[in-house]
Design an enzyme around this catalytic site. Sequence first.
Site, PDB file in Angstrom:
ATOM      1  N   GLU A 123      -0.812 -10.881  -4.357  1.00 30.93           N
ATOM      2  CA  GLU A 123       0.226 -10.857  -3.337  1.00 30.93           C
ATOM      3  C   GLU A 123      -0.302 -11.408  -2.020  1.00 30.93           C
ATOM      4  O   GLU A 123      -1.512 -11.533  -1.822  1.00 30.93           O
ATOM      5  CB  GLU A 123       0.791  -9.452  -3.150  1.00 30.93           C
ATOM      6  CG  GLU A 123      -0.208  -8.426  -2.694  1.00 30.93           C
ATOM      7  CD  GLU A 123       0.393  -7.021  -2.686  1.00 30.93           C
ATOM      8  OE1 GLU A 123       1.353  -6.764  -3.435  1.00 30.93           O
ATOM      9  OE2 GLU A 123      -0.114  -6.177  -1.923  1.00 30.93           O
TER      10      GLU A 123
ATOM     11  N   HIS B 225     -12.246  -1.790   2.061  1.00 32.35           N
ATOM     12  CA  HIS B 225     -10.895  -1.431   1.605  1.00 32.35           C
ATOM     13  C   HIS B 225     -10.720   0.069   1.412  1.00 32.35           C
ATOM     14  O   HIS B 225      -9.799   0.503   0.720  1.00 32.35           O
ATOM     15  CB  HIS B 225     -10.536  -2.154   0.303  1.00 32.35           C
ATOM     16  CG  HIS B 225     -10.585  -3.644   0.418  1.00 32.35           C
ATOM     17  ND1 HIS B 225      -9.800  -4.358   1.295  1.00 32.35           N
ATOM     18  CD2 HIS B 225     -11.355  -4.560  -0.222  1.00 32.35           C
ATOM     19  CE1 HIS B 225     -10.070  -5.642   1.175  1.00 32.35           C
ATOM     20  NE2 HIS B 225     -11.008  -5.791   0.276  1.00 32.35           N
TER      21      HIS B 225
ATOM     22  N   LYS C 203       1.342  -1.166 -10.335  1.00 34.06           N
ATOM     23  CA  LYS C 203       1.772  -1.801  -9.093  1.00 34.06           C
ATOM     24  C   LYS C 203       2.927  -2.779  -9.332  1.00 34.06           C
ATOM     25  O   LYS C 203       3.782  -2.953  -8.471  1.00 34.06           O
ATOM     26  CB  LYS C 203       0.584  -2.509  -8.442  1.00 34.06           C
ATOM     27  CG  LYS C 203      -0.404  -1.539  -7.805  1.00 34.06           C
ATOM     28  CD  LYS C 203      -1.499  -2.273  -7.081  1.00 34.06           C
ATOM     29  CE  LYS C 203      -2.346  -1.307  -6.259  1.00 34.06           C
ATOM     30  NZ  LYS C 203      -2.952  -0.254  -7.030  1.00 34.06           N
TER      31      LYS C 203
ATOM     32  N   ARG D 210      -0.567  11.920  -6.002  1.00 33.79           N
ATOM     33  CA  ARG D 210      -1.532  13.011  -5.907  1.00 33.79           C
ATOM     34  C   ARG D 210      -1.645  13.442  -4.451  1.00 33.79           C
ATOM     35  O   ARG D 210      -1.036  12.845  -3.568  1.00 33.79           O
ATOM     36  CB  ARG D 210      -2.908  12.554  -6.400  1.00 33.79           C
ATOM     37  CG  ARG D 210      -3.385  11.283  -5.676  1.00 33.79           C
ATOM     38  CD  ARG D 210      -4.798  10.909  -6.033  1.00 33.79           C
ATOM     39  NE  ARG D 210      -5.140   9.551  -5.634  1.00 33.79           N
ATOM     40  CZ  ARG D 210      -5.471   9.159  -4.412  1.00 33.79           C
ATOM     41  NH1 ARG D 210      -5.457  10.046  -3.427  1.00 33.79           N
ATOM     42  NH2 ARG D 210      -5.784   7.914  -4.144  1.00 33.79           N
TER      43      ARG D 210
END
Length: 704
Positions: A211, A246, A127, A304
């Site tokens: 973040e 999530h 990330k 993917r």
Amino acid sequence: MSVEHDAQRKPLFNKILIANRGEIACRVIRTARKLGVKTVAVYSEVDENAMHVKMADEAYCIGPAPSAESYLRVDKIIDVCKRSGAQAVHPGYGFLSENATFARELAKAGIVFIGPPVQAIISMGSKSESKDIMTNAGVPCVPGYHGTNQDSSFLLEQAEKITFPVLIKAVMGGGGKGMKVVHKREDFFDALESAKREAMKSFSDDRVLVEKYIVRPRHVEVQVFGDQHGNVVSLWERDCSVQRRHQKIIEEAPAPGLSEETRADLGAKAVAAAKAVNYEGAGTVEFIYDNDTSKFYFMEMNTRLQVEHPVTEMITKQDLVQWQLEVASGNPLPLQQDEIPRVGHAFEARIYAENPRNNFLPDVGPLLYLSTPEPSENLRIEEGFKAGSKIEVFYDPLISKVVAHGRDRTEALRVLRKALEEYHVVGLSTNIQFLRTLAGNEDFIEGSVETAFIDKHFDALFPPISAPEPELLAQAALFVALRDQPVVNNSTTSPWASLYARRFGSDVYHRIVQFNLEHGEETKPFQVHVYSTDVGRFDVEVEGVDGAPNTKFTSINASLASPTQLSSTIGNQKRTTTIVSQRPPPDVPASHAPNTAERMHIFHSEGQKTTLVIPPPKWLLSLGGEVLEAAAKKGIRAPMPSVVVEVKVNAGDKVKKGQVVVVLESMKTETVLRAERDGVVLSVGCKKGEMVPEGKELVEIDTE
């Protein structure tokens, strides 16, 4: 495609191996069959009779149930490729699908990885690195710290600079694993520890980034595809905003409420992101769309095929698995950007083995009964399990997907609601009724979606469970009475036929059916009286529930149309009701009397399911005194079958309300159990690494 171009087209593989299980393995096999490509399945010991194993042309066992010993074993999968002659491997999603080492080892063995280049997996799998690449490519990113310093105190400092709330995310993460929202400073370290632990288990890498957490975000993602000739296209966007824990539960394409300018900008930025890493194959560029500012930010790229790819297939009329096989074989993309259609609207609802009213905790067990809607041009059922299959604690709780298409969003949603009404499961908890409620929610119908949708509309999505109507209770009692009646010879030559409804002494057949109605933790017993007045005709009296008066029904016509279908006429209305009995296993000992109750699952109006309990007889309950007494003890219990990840307390420890006591893991998701009030730990009934069943007392706390 021109004749000249078609002549240059390279042939597809003769045989591929699918390094996955469940519905995605079945999905890949269906396309391979269509194209004449042979398939090889791999399976763990508990998946020996799984649907994907039966569908494939060949199947090989690669180890015990834990995925680390089977589906994640690169060496065993490559060995099966060599033994079977498979030329390529389709990884599906999850497991090894975004594992660069796996792709690299396949290449060394001369086997094609049906996925992107290794470097693209590495770059987009990080990330922090991916955000640097996106920034250089002109793709906007969320503010945050993406560096290498993993010191806990330093990360807290960065979180405070960004300002709470913040999002802790695993650097190598995906699928919601290793992701924690932190709203206040004092919760940061516990959340960081949990995120790192999940990341290590899921990705063998516990690095995280921090973040800014956008308060009213939407999750909008773009399907991209690249080939080996430098071509990259987008196949429109999807909205996956409505999530729990999530993780997505319902997705749609295209995203509602976006202007054509924003839609075009999203597609262009996604293509730029893919080109920045020389992308090949299927990929998804995920963005956070801020509802408050209408701006979007790059979140991550999944290298993917996504779980929700069928909604894109529905609106583009393309087979994305076929596209994957074409690209991996060296052929150019089947369509150019301006040739990709966008027809109507599509929804996908994920059917999970979980209990939405218990914080969506996963459930495991057998699919005792499964009835699905009939597929059509506008309705797909992507399934990986049939009735009799068992959902295991070791794997993801996804059972199947319902995919609906319509000429517009309203029609697609109507098709979806009807399909969910016709989807019936008995044997474990599912989210089907929750999805029905969600698909009928007015705000969802209007397209007012955001990632906090469930929390924001919690009361509407989880209305109080009301007592069932007397007509429903009458049908349940009739089902029991008809099922349990002795078989009667109804031949007109038999004198017994005229005595069907009577006993000797001229007594009318009278059956009292005892039910327990469960309202959360409360149990309400009541009775239904069934009187047989003639062949197939009954009078029924239902005891009032919640203080209501008794209800009497006369001259009901009723019969069993099948072992799970009751046909009845009540008040001039003809009804056919599905009722499925879930009886306890025959080997349950008397000492486990609470588990010997029969459960009646009744599917009625608009697909709603009501469960009634027929309690065991009192004499049997009296045999289970010790067990009943033990069950009454208060303690912290396992909410579902799980593996104990960590035990935070010892006997004699003092604990405060909210303190973490035990951490569990089930179906790749961690659950933290906390003390409900201040007290002293009397005993600890579990240890790290232990597999515990649902309901087991893990910690006993004296709160006096």
